[in-house]
Design a protein around this motif. Sequence first.
Motif, PDB file in Angstrom:
ATOM      1  N   UNK A  13     -13.550  73.930 110.188  1.00 24.38           N
ATOM      2  CA  UNK A  13     -13.272  73.783 108.759  1.00 24.38           C
ATOM      3  C   UNK A  13     -12.430  72.542 108.503  1.00 24.38           C
ATOM      4  N   UNK A  14     -11.371  72.373 109.283  1.00 20.15           N
ATOM      5  CA  UNK A  14     -10.490  71.218 109.107  1.00 20.15           C
ATOM      6  C   UNK A  14     -11.246  69.919 109.343  1.00 20.15           C
ATOM      7  N   UNK A  15     -12.122  69.923 110.331  1.00 19.43           N
ATOM      8  CA  UNK A  15     -12.884  68.708 110.638  1.00 19.43           C
ATOM      9  C   UNK A  15     -13.936  68.430 109.564  1.00 19.43           C
ATOM     10  N   UNK A  16     -14.598  69.495 109.080  1.00 21.03           N
ATOM     11  CA  UNK A  16     -15.665  69.315 108.093  1.00 21.03           C
ATOM     12  C   UNK A  16     -15.147  68.720 106.793  1.00 21.03           C
ATOM     13  N   UNK A  17     -13.952  69.130 106.390  1.00 20.58           N
ATOM     14  CA  UNK A  17     -13.406  68.650 105.118  1.00 20.58           C
ATOM     15  C   UNK A  17     -12.285  67.630 105.304  1.00 20.58           C
ATOM     16  N   UNK A  18     -12.081  67.196 106.543  1.00 15.06           N
ATOM     17  CA  UNK A  18     -11.044  66.203 106.833  1.00 15.06           C
ATOM     18  C   UNK A  18      -9.696  66.638 106.257  1.00 15.06           C
ATOM     19  N   UNK A  19      -9.304  67.877 106.589  1.00 15.26           N
ATOM     20  CA  UNK A  19      -8.094  68.453 106.018  1.00 15.26           C
ATOM     21  C   UNK A  19      -6.844  67.895 106.686  1.00 15.26           C
ATOM     22  N   UNK A  20      -5.831  67.718 105.883  1.00 17.86           N
ATOM     23  CA  UNK A  20      -4.497  67.411 106.402  1.00 17.86           C
ATOM     24  C   UNK A  20      -3.759  68.731 106.586  1.00 17.86           C
ATOM     25  N   UNK A  21      -3.206  68.960 107.767  1.00 17.45           N
ATOM     26  CA  UNK A  21      -2.460  70.179 108.057  1.00 17.45           C
ATOM     27  C   UNK A  21      -1.182  69.795 108.794  1.00 17.45           C
ATOM     28  N   UNK A  22      -0.381  70.821 109.140  1.00 18.90           N
ATOM     29  CA  UNK A  22       0.771  70.570 110.000  1.00 18.90           C
ATOM     30  C   UNK A  22       0.728  71.556 111.157  1.00 18.90           C
ATOM     31  N   UNK A  58       2.113  74.319 111.659  1.00 21.81           N
ATOM     32  CA  UNK A  58       2.043  75.742 111.305  1.00 21.81           C
ATOM     33  C   UNK A  58       0.613  76.187 111.010  1.00 21.81           C
ATOM     34  N   UNK A  59      -0.234  75.275 110.559  1.00 23.88           N
ATOM     35  CA  UNK A  59      -1.608  75.627 110.218  1.00 23.88           C
ATOM     36  C   UNK A  59      -1.730  76.536 109.015  1.00 23.88           C
ATOM     37  N   UNK A  60      -0.686  76.611 108.176  1.00 26.13           N
ATOM     38  CA  UNK A  60      -0.693  77.532 107.043  1.00 26.13           C
ATOM     39  C   UNK A  60      -1.643  77.098 105.943  1.00 26.13           C
ATOM     40  N   UNK A  61      -1.792  75.805 105.766  1.00 24.42           N
ATOM     41  CA  UNK A  61      -2.599  75.304 104.660  1.00 24.42           C
ATOM     42  C   UNK A  61      -3.258  74.001 105.075  1.00 24.42           C
ATOM     43  N   UNK A  62      -4.446  73.774 104.531  1.00 20.03           N
ATOM     44  CA  UNK A  62      -5.153  72.521 104.742  1.00 20.03           C
ATOM     45  C   UNK A  62      -5.491  71.912 103.399  1.00 20.03           C
ATOM     46  N   UNK A  63      -5.261  70.618 103.251  1.00 20.99           N
ATOM     47  CA  UNK A  63      -5.404  69.948 101.955  1.00 20.99           C
ATOM     48  C   UNK A  63      -6.104  68.609 102.134  1.00 20.99           C
ATOM     49  N   UNK A  64      -6.875  68.245 101.132  1.00 25.56           N
ATOM     50  CA  UNK A  64      -7.428  66.901 101.103  1.00 25.56           C
ATOM     51  C   UNK A  64      -7.467  66.414  99.663  1.00 25.56           C
ATOM     52  N   UNK A  65      -7.238  65.127  99.485  1.00 29.10           N
ATOM     53  CA  UNK A  65      -7.352  64.478  98.173  1.00 29.10           C
ATOM     54  C   UNK A  65      -8.474  63.447  98.263  1.00 29.10           C
ATOM     55  N   UNK A  66      -9.374  63.463  97.295  1.00 29.86           N
ATOM     56  CA  UNK A  66     -10.481  62.500  97.357  1.00 29.86           C
ATOM     57  C   UNK A  66     -10.958  62.136  95.957  1.00 29.86           C
ATOM     58  N   UNK A  67     -11.347  60.863  95.760  1.00 30.19           N
ATOM     59  CA  UNK A  67     -11.882  60.454  94.456  1.00 30.19           C
ATOM     60  C   UNK A  67     -13.317  60.928  94.288  1.00 30.19           C
ATOM     61  N   UNK A  68     -13.678  61.311  93.071  1.00 30.25           N
ATOM     62  CA  UNK A  68     -15.053  61.700  92.741  1.00 30.25           C
ATOM     63  C   UNK A  68     -15.561  60.674  91.734  1.00 30.25           C
ATOM     64  N   UNK A  69     -16.405  59.769  92.207  1.00 29.04           N
ATOM     65  CA  UNK A  69     -16.795  58.625  91.374  1.00 29.04           C
ATOM     66  C   UNK A  69     -17.736  59.018  90.248  1.00 29.04           C
ATOM     67  N   UNK A  70     -18.529  60.078  90.419  1.00 31.45           N
ATOM     68  CA  UNK A  70     -19.530  60.392  89.395  1.00 31.45           C
ATOM     69  C   UNK A  70     -18.900  60.827  88.069  1.00 31.45           C
TER      70      UNK A  70
END
Length: 305
Positions: free
Chosen positions: A247-256, A258-270
Amino acid sequence: MGEKNKGLKLNLQFFAEDDLSTSDYLGDVRSIDFVNRFSTSIEELLRVLGVTRRLQLSQDAKIVTYKWETDLKTDQVGEGEDIPLSRARKVKDKEYTVPFNKYRKVVSAEAIHRHGLTYAVNETDDKIIGEIQENIKQSFFEFLANNPTKQNAIGLQRALALGWGKAKSFFPGNPKIVSFVNSMDVAKYLGDGKINSGPSTAFGFTLLKDFLNQDVFVFDNIPEGKVYSTAEENIVFASQNVSGNDLARAFNLTTDASGLIGVTHSPVTRNATLETLAFEGSTLFAEIPAGVVETTIVEEETPEP
């Protein structure tokens, strides 16, 4: 020679300057900040509650609650005969699946243009963190109210005292008992008196240190007129690990760590937006539901004249 080369296009490559802050880099920085803020709030919550038991869930995301079974032998025997053996044991009660939660918020290009990138994105991220914290609080209350031992008491002071005494009977040794109350019940009891308030957390808990000789948490999810008491050791924090997996690899998640949460920020051009996507699966629960004592505050009956 010059005529031959005249129509050829030059394939020039321009390389980015070293240490240039790209949009991907800025997205990573914001994701790291989000993860750090959430993890810090969780650690603060567990520290204030005194929770030391943490459970890293397996892929099935199951948590198990327990109950006490007693087999008391009351038959009396004659002189020299073996005395029947009584026993009490902790056995599995019910299983629950901790939900895997997904959160998505977007901020528009117009909002970024109007307020600036940092303010617009932080405002969106704060809303997500607030939603997650509210879900954890609500699930904790649901576990507290899940098949507790019930009793009544006149007034808040007696409710806390009887809750403390009853809760201690479920756990061996000398466990530390904590209670959870609604702010209105504390306000009614104290009136104009001074409140020795301890730390408040980002989750909305307020700790009253040594309030009526115990640590009491003011928790607005608790219904007015109810007091919940249990041992610190009965409260467990369970979480699903969202780091270092597919999951983390598929969405390129940032974690720490603890592994409690995974987050990503990305622009949506459409649609010219910036998207925040977060995954987590955490809950606080009472391992022995019957070890939670629900004391209902009742009014003292006034004798008729």
